[in-house]
Every structure is written in structure tokens, then in C-alpha cells.
Design a protein around this motif. Structure first.
Motif, short mmCIF file in Angstrom:
data_model
loop_
_atom_site.label_atom_id
_atom_site.label_comp_id
_atom_site.label_asym_id
_atom_site.label_seq_id
_atom_site.Cartn_x
_atom_site.Cartn_y
_atom_site.Cartn_z
N ASN A 1 7.96 6.56 -5.99
CA ASN A 1 6.72 6.92 -6.67
C ASN A 1 5.87 7.83 -5.78
O ASN A 1 5.47 7.43 -4.68
CB ASN A 1 5.93 5.64 -7.01
N PRO A 2 5.56 9.06 -6.21
CA PRO A 2 4.77 9.96 -5.38
C PRO A 2 3.33 9.49 -5.16
O PRO A 2 2.60 10.09 -4.36
CB PRO A 2 4.80 11.28 -6.17
N GLN A 3 2.92 8.44 -5.86
CA GLN A 3 1.60 7.86 -5.59
C GLN A 3 1.52 7.26 -4.19
O GLN A 3 0.41 7.06 -3.67
CB GLN A 3 1.31 6.73 -6.61
N PHE A 4 2.66 6.96 -3.59
CA PHE A 4 2.69 6.27 -2.30
C PHE A 4 3.16 7.20 -1.19
O PHE A 4 4.05 8.02 -1.39
CB PHE A 4 3.60 5.04 -2.36
N VAL B 1 8.70 -3.69 -4.43
CA VAL B 1 8.25 -2.72 -3.42
C VAL B 1 9.40 -2.22 -2.56
O VAL B 1 9.30 -1.17 -1.92
CB VAL B 1 7.13 -3.30 -2.54
N GLN B 2 10.50 -2.94 -2.55
CA GLN B 2 11.65 -2.52 -1.75
C GLN B 2 12.72 -1.79 -2.56
O GLN B 2 13.52 -1.03 -1.98
CB GLN B 2 12.28 -3.72 -1.07
N HIS B 3 12.75 -2.01 -3.88
CA HIS B 3 13.88 -1.50 -4.66
C HIS B 3 13.51 -0.72 -5.91
O HIS B 3 14.38 -0.02 -6.44
CB HIS B 3 14.79 -2.67 -5.07
N ASP B 4 12.30 -0.82 -6.41
CA ASP B 4 11.96 -0.20 -7.69
C ASP B 4 11.42 1.21 -7.48
O ASP B 4 10.29 1.39 -7.02
CB ASP B 4 10.94 -1.06 -8.44
#
Length: 402
Positions: free
Chosen positions: A336-339, A326-329
């Protein structure tokens, strides 16, 4: 958020994962989803994980984009309000999503007496009405006995509630399917989605049931991919990868990236197998194949190997912790535009996930946080039931709503 279900009104009275996730999926496609919440919150309102202040990250994650009406459901007058909301008129209304018991004040029969064409979707444990959770259903169908290290006898339940998540997806699908039928036939529907049936039918679809009947229980095999080539491998720098080769192209690419063609030819000569043509042979002879791959991966480091695997079209992925991801990928989270990073009712600001489906070429709307408990009580009572300020005030004074 998208708007393809704009105009639909869904009333949700549900807790835990399956029911709320179904409402979440509908809301993220544009439906108005109104939660009926017990005063003070339902059984999952304080469910872990919690913030330091005691707010449920679980609850505010599953209820993004919804509205909340807080009602005292322990009193007859409060239950009457819930029934009125669920059965309120409107061509795009009369859709009710719940995991309340089959019988009782929110039964399909009770709601259909108020609105004949109502569509109720009921998430259940067992089909006979007995209580169950994802984990107990999973235990009953035998999946935990197939999971874990080879030779171990302790059952291993998966950390993700698969049947709950599948139940939410089925709930959203079945409600919209029933609505399409109602628009042409005028018929309502009572839809029941038991977790037990989700588990049993899913295993049937994938051949597990037929396998058990004809060949017995599948044994444990750790991280080996059943029926093909796939396993985790450790690298010299401590990294660990999961590598899969199902198609002939994937297999050839893997051999090229690791320069193992000669060694594999020797095993084929000894066994008579054609590993490029037969993925099952790669599984059958994995005990002979794995040492070659273990040695090749064990001599490599990720920085050098990753480009070779990608260039060869190999299907692989690194093992990493969720906190790291969640911090690097960027593919999963950071890019990710989902977030979208938004403020939540807990007072925290963190990325919120949108709908998993992307409508290609259509812009996503802004993410909406979960509501504060009862935040929409007055507006919903006015808009859906047509109550005036005086009537709503009297409900507050009586302690029926908040």
C-alpha cells in the motif's frame, strides 16, 4: 504528505485521539502544525501501546509530521507563551486546535482578546463541558446494547474509538471551512465539537434515532448485516469470510458462485419473496436462507472459492488478524503506497501511514515522523514570536521551556 495546505500554521494543544488526529490530518495535507506540549509530556505521552523502552507508539503515530514546543504550562509565564503562539499574527495563522476546557487561559475569549479573528476548534466530551471519552459517549447512546451476539445482554463497546476519529476529521474540516470564511469576511470563529454531539448526530443521520422513536431499540443480531444479506461463514479449511449481497448484481453473483439458484427459488416459492429485487426480503427471511449458504460455504475451501467469488463480482473479505495483515496483505499494508518505512523517535523503524486521501496524479511527499518532545522549541519561538537567542536562552534558564 501533500502540500495543498502549505503555508497554513495551526497551533495544537491537545491530547488523546480526537484533537491530535485533527492536527495530523492537517499536517499530512501540508499545514505547519505546532504542538504545545507540557514539559515532560502531556497525559497521553506514555499511553499504550508502548515500546519495551517505554515510548508510546500511540503518541508517535498521532503526531507524525508536527513540531513540538515544550512549555511549563503550570506557570503564568509559560501560559503566556502558549497564548502568544496561538494568537500570533499572519493571514494563514491564528488557527488553534485544542481539547483544553472551554474556560481558562486558552479559552476562545482569552485568545480573541489578543487576536480578534482567531479561529479556535475545541474538541469536547459533552456539549455542556462535562468530561467524557469516546467509550462513555458510546455507552450513553446505546450502540453497545445493539452490538454482540444475539441473546447476550452484556454491552459490547467497539474496540475502535469511532467518535474520536470522526471528531478529528470534523476538526480538520471545520478549521479549513472557517478559514475560507475568514478570508472573505475577516471573521474569526469559535467552533466546538463535542463527542456527544458527534455520536448523536451521526445516529440521526443514519436513521437510528427515527428507528428508536418509531420502532424501539434495535435488537442484537450478532454478525448479521441489518436490512440486507450479510454474515460470516466458515469454510471447510477453517477460513472464515464475511460476505455481503446488497445489490441485485451482488446477489446474483453470489448465487452463481455457490450454485444455489435452485435452492433459493424454492424458498422464494414458499415465502412469496423476490430476493433479487428486494434486499430487505433477504434480511427478513435470513433464517431460511442462511442454512443453504452455511452448507455451501462449509463444503468449500478458500483456494477454490475465492476465484469463483471474485469472478462473479461478489463482495467478500476474509477474517484475519492485524498481525497477519500487516505482514502479508498487500492491498492493506505491504504493498500500500499509503505506508512508508521510516525511523521514529522511539528508535524503532516501521511503516508510517500517510493521509487516507489520495490526490490522483499528484506525487506524495515523504512521510515525516513525530517530533521528539520539545524538538522545535527554539526554532518556533524565533520564527513565530520573533524572540532572539538571548530571550530564548533566558526562558531555558528559567525552566519555562525545554
Amino acid at each position: 504528505m501533500y502540500n495543498i495546505l502549505s503555508g497554513l500554521r495551526v497551533i495544537e494543544a491537545a491530547s488523546f485521539v480526537a484533537g491530535p488526529s485533527g492536527g495530523l490530518y492537517l499536517a499530512q495535507m501540508g499545514a505547519q502544525v505546532i504542538r504545545i506540549d507540557q514539559l515532560g509530556g502531556g497525559p497521553d505521552f506514555r499511553r499504550w501501546p508502548l515500546t519495551p523502552a517505554g515510548d508510546s507508539l500511540y503518541w508517535e503515530g498521532l503526531n507524525k509530521g508536527k513540531q513540538s514546543v515544550a512549555i511549563d504550562l503550570t506557570r503564568a509565564e509559560g501560559r503566556e507563551l502558549a497564548v502568544a503562539l496561538a494568537a500570533a499574527p499572519g493571514d494563514n495563522a491564528g488557527l488553534f486546535l485544542t481539547n483544553f476546557p472551554v474556560a481558562g487561559f486558552l479559552s476562545h475569549a482569552a485568545l480573541a482578546a489578543r487576536r480578534a479573528d482567531i479561529i479556535t476548534l475545541r474538541i469536547m466530551g459533552w456539549a455542556d463541558g462535562s468530561p467524557a471519552l469516546d467509550y462513555t459517549v458510546n455507552a450513553a447512546v446505546g450502540v453497545p446494547d445493539m452490538t454482540g451476539p444475539a441473546g447476550d445482554t452484556h454491552p459490547v463497546n467497539h474496540v475502535l474509538p469511532a467518535w474520536d476519529l470522526l471528531g478529528g476529521a470534523w476538526a480538520a474540516f471545520a478549521v479549513t471551512a472557517a478559514l475560507l470564511r475568514r478570508r472573505t469576511s475577516g471573521e474569526g470563529a469559535e467552533i466546538r465539537v463535542p463527542l456527544s454531539d458527534l455520536a448523536a448526530t451521526s445516529l440521526g443521520h443514519m436513521g437510528f434515532v427515527a428507528e428508536a422513536l418509531t420502532q424501539g431499540d434495535r435488537g442484537r443480531m450478532g454478525n448479521d448485516l441489518y436490512g440486507a444479506f450479510g454474515r460470516d461463514f466458515a469454510l471447510a479449511d477453517g477460513a472464515r469470510l464475511y460476505v455481503v449481497a446488497i445489490t441485485p448484481r451482488q446477489w446474483r453473483g453470489l448465487l452463481a458462485a455457490l450454485e444455489l439458484a435452485d435452492g433459493i427459488c424454492a424458498i422464494e416459492a414458499a415465502t412469496g419473496a423476490d430476493f433479487a429485487a428486494d434486499e430487505g426480503a433477504r434480511f427478513t427471511h435470513r433464517a431460511a436462507l442462511f442454512p443453504l449458504f452455511e452448507a455451501a460455504f462449509g463444503a468449500a475451501v478458500l483456494a477454490d472459492l475465492a476465484p469463483r467469488l471474485d469472478a462473479a463480482g461478489v463482495t467478500w473479505g476474509p477474517y484475519q488478524t492485524l498481525a497477519h495483515a500487516v505482514q502479508h496483505d498487500a492491498r492493506l499494508f505491504t504493498g500500500n503506497p499509503q505506508f512508508e518505512t521510516i525511523s521514529h523517535p522511539s528508535g524503532l523503524t516501521y511503516p508510517a501511514s500517510g493521509p487516507a486521501a489520495t490526490l490522483a496524479g499528484e506525487a506524495r511527499g515523504p512521510q515525516q515522523p513525530a517530533p521528539r518532545l520539545g524538538a522545535d522549541t527554539d526554532a518556533v519561538l524565533a520564527d513565530v514570536l520573533g524572540l532572539d537567542c538571548g530571550a530564548i536562552g533566558r526562558l531555558h534558564d528559567a525552566g519555562l521551556v525545554a
